[in-house]
Design a protein around this motif. Sequence first.
Motif, PDB file in Angstrom:
ATOM      1  N   GLN A 279      23.358 -27.787 -86.227  1.00  0.00           N
ATOM      2  CA  GLN A 279      22.303 -27.285 -85.364  1.00  0.00           C
ATOM      3  C   GLN A 279      21.014 -27.051 -86.139  1.00  0.00           C
ATOM      4  O   GLN A 279      19.915 -27.306 -85.642  1.00  0.00           O
ATOM      5  N   GLN A 280      21.169 -26.548 -87.357  1.00  0.00           N
ATOM      6  CA  GLN A 280      19.985 -26.358 -88.194  1.00  0.00           C
ATOM      7  C   GLN A 280      19.313 -27.694 -88.486  1.00  0.00           C
ATOM      8  O   GLN A 280      18.081 -27.804 -88.469  1.00  0.00           O
ATOM      9  N   LEU A 281      20.141 -28.701 -88.733  1.00  0.00           N
ATOM     10  CA  LEU A 281      19.576 -30.032 -88.968  1.00  0.00           C
ATOM     11  C   LEU A 281      18.894 -30.564 -87.714  1.00  0.00           C
ATOM     12  O   LEU A 281      17.822 -31.184 -87.784  1.00  0.00           O
ATOM     13  N   LEU A 282      19.531 -30.327 -86.552  1.00  0.00           N
ATOM     14  CA  LEU A 282      18.937 -30.784 -85.303  1.00  0.00           C
ATOM     15  C   LEU A 282      17.623 -30.064 -85.026  1.00  0.00           C
ATOM     16  O   LEU A 282      16.658 -30.670 -84.531  1.00  0.00           O
ATOM     17  N   ALA A 288      10.532 -31.962 -86.665  1.00  0.00           N
ATOM     18  CA  ALA A 288       9.939 -33.182 -87.240  1.00  0.00           C
ATOM     19  C   ALA A 288       9.421 -34.102 -86.149  1.00  0.00           C
ATOM     20  O   ALA A 288       8.379 -34.744 -86.303  1.00  0.00           O
ATOM     21  N   ARG A 289      10.183 -34.164 -85.036  1.00  0.00           N
ATOM     22  CA  ARG A 289       9.755 -35.043 -83.944  1.00  0.00           C
ATOM     23  C   ARG A 289       8.444 -34.568 -83.316  1.00  0.00           C
ATOM     24  O   ARG A 289       7.687 -35.374 -82.773  1.00  0.00           O
ATOM     25  N   GLU A 290       8.196 -33.252 -83.364  1.00  0.00           N
ATOM     26  CA  GLU A 290       6.951 -32.743 -82.807  1.00  0.00           C
ATOM     27  C   GLU A 290       5.745 -33.314 -83.550  1.00  0.00           C
ATOM     28  O   GLU A 290       4.659 -33.412 -82.999  1.00  0.00           O
ATOM     29  N   SER A 291       5.951 -33.647 -84.809  1.00  0.00           N
ATOM     30  CA  SER A 291       4.862 -34.248 -85.599  1.00  0.00           C
ATOM     31  C   SER A 291       5.149 -35.709 -85.892  1.00  0.00           C
ATOM     32  O   SER A 291       4.692 -36.253 -86.902  1.00  0.00           O
ATOM     33  N   LEU A 295       3.758 -38.197 -88.817  1.00  0.00           N
ATOM     34  CA  LEU A 295       4.681 -38.696 -89.827  1.00  0.00           C
ATOM     35  C   LEU A 295       4.694 -40.222 -89.850  1.00  0.00           C
ATOM     36  O   LEU A 295       4.775 -40.836 -90.922  1.00  0.00           O
ATOM     37  N   GLN A 296       4.621 -40.827 -88.662  1.00  0.00           N
ATOM     38  CA  GLN A 296       4.602 -42.288 -88.619  1.00  0.00           C
ATOM     39  C   GLN A 296       3.356 -42.837 -89.295  1.00  0.00           C
ATOM     40  O   GLN A 296       3.406 -43.838 -90.020  1.00  0.00           O
ATOM     41  N   GLU A 297       2.229 -42.168 -89.052  1.00  0.00           N
ATOM     42  CA  GLU A 297       0.988 -42.616 -89.688  1.00  0.00           C
ATOM     43  C   GLU A 297       1.076 -42.465 -91.204  1.00  0.00           C
ATOM     44  O   GLU A 297       0.655 -43.349 -91.957  1.00  0.00           O
TER      45      GLU A 297
END
Length: 610
Positions: A279-282, A288-291, A295-297
Amino acid sequence: MPAATAQALLGRLLSPHDDQRTAALVWTVAEALDSLGVAICLFDESDNVCLWNRCFTRLFPEHAGHVAIGENYRGILQRFYQVRLSAEELPAIDRYIEEAVARHHTQRRPFDFEHHGVRLSVASLPIPGVGRIRIWQQLAAPPTQAMQPPAAVEGPLPIDGAALFDQLADGVMVSRADHRIVWVNLPFVEMYGLGARSAALGMRFEDAFRKAWQTVPTASRALFDRGLAILADQMRFAGAPFELPLPGMRWTRVIEQRSADGHCFFMHVDITMLKRQQQQLLEAERRARESEQVLQEKSALLEATLERMEQGVMMVNAEQVVEVCNRRARELLDLPQALMDSRPTLDALAQYQIAQGEFDSTPPDLIASRSTGRAFRQAYSYDRKRPNGRVIEVSSVPTESGGVLRTYTDVTERKRAEERIRHVARHDGLTSLVNREVFLECLSAALNDPVRRAEGFAVHFIDIDRFKPINDRCGHAIGDKVLALLAKRMRQVARDVDVVARMGGDEFAVLQYQVDQAEGAVGLANRLRDGVARPMEIETQRLTVGASVGIALYHAEDTQAELACGGARPQTADSLLRHADAAMYAAKAANGVRIFGVDGLDSHWAAMQP
């Protein structure tokens, strides 16, 4: 034929052979398994269908007329779950499919389930270089048992030592073929909040699960609903482990094993800590997905930077698999794009490079350190000369993740510049001969080398006669050309192992190795004089010079004898050079060659002592 035997047979047949022969054999086996009522479906490494037999479509009629070569396993599962799931479960079909794909990739042991009223056992086997094969076999139905009311099943379980299971940390549950619980251990009672062992008897597992959640507020029932869906799906299979949520943010992993008499044995392992970590990893993944766009850039920028770097970069993970190899690294090491795209192990990459002669000039100790894994424990750096003559600086730094980061820098030009600097520092710029300092180093090394001392050697000090008038009359430019030509002649006369030096001005020296007799030294001196005396034609001018040569001999036996008599002191590079210089002055007066300690030159020794 048992499923395991069929797996082993297909595993052997699908080893690398001629393609046509392999296909014929596989189809033959598929036909043979048909006659035994064993269904197979072969998938490639991308989970695409390669082949299946008729029994497969008999056991799974939903695929008849639909399954096709190249169809992905997810398409197979889509039809499979369309006929299995209830209307309430169908909206979650994508989750069921993904979980089934995960089971397909990780299955290590057979499990069984019921489909269209038939009990099936399914096994899965990875086939290196091909993909994975799934094999289904119909199981005999267990003997029917009369249903008994809950009160009739109370009492001790007919298993020796059952009380020992109360001492386990994990929950244990035993049920009959009709899924009614006949025994549980105390950790199971505590895990599901049943209060007493007797409360579980006669229940179905779903009832025990519901009871565990009955006092939980409605706002927290999302996990309960998810658990019911998991339970409804997984109880269709026997032997496939699954995970269930429990109140209080607890989780259990359930593993089932069925006996021949229809009893089902369930182990309930508390995996709360593991799930909390997941859960901590999730949660970290969610943040991370919020940014993700940022991150992709950044990732694109990093990738572009890596590909445009003039330094080669290679990242190797803890399993020694090459995860990153940028363009410059591939260019510097001549690595094929296809090889690096396959994410080779470090050993596979090394084997390719060894075959290309990459390590022919690499010190053996560095190769040994790489093979022992020392490179993953400590940083190091060295220069590797490649087969094409380029010099690559290889630096390796262990990472916190257990891998290693390697950089490759082309230092060929830097090495050449350093070599030029070293050459200039150790050689005479006009004649390219070694200078006085290097000559004295070589002479000192000979004095400290037992082999050289035993063989004996000679120091020749050479002065060019009649050179000053040429310099005065013709100028320094002509004089420099004369000195360069004389240096070349002396280098040609001396052996390759001998050291020829310019000591300054018009003075030269030769360190002649392996001289056990004075005649050998005199012979070289005369050849040097002859070479120097040959006429020269420089810029239309015909010029001649001469040479005076003084020799100092070193004989280990003579020196030891004199030391024993107390008449000599240990010889040094400076003393030998002074002796040769003194002999040269005597030779100049006699216009020839003189050896120190011979021809009346002993007086020079006495005069030069401190």
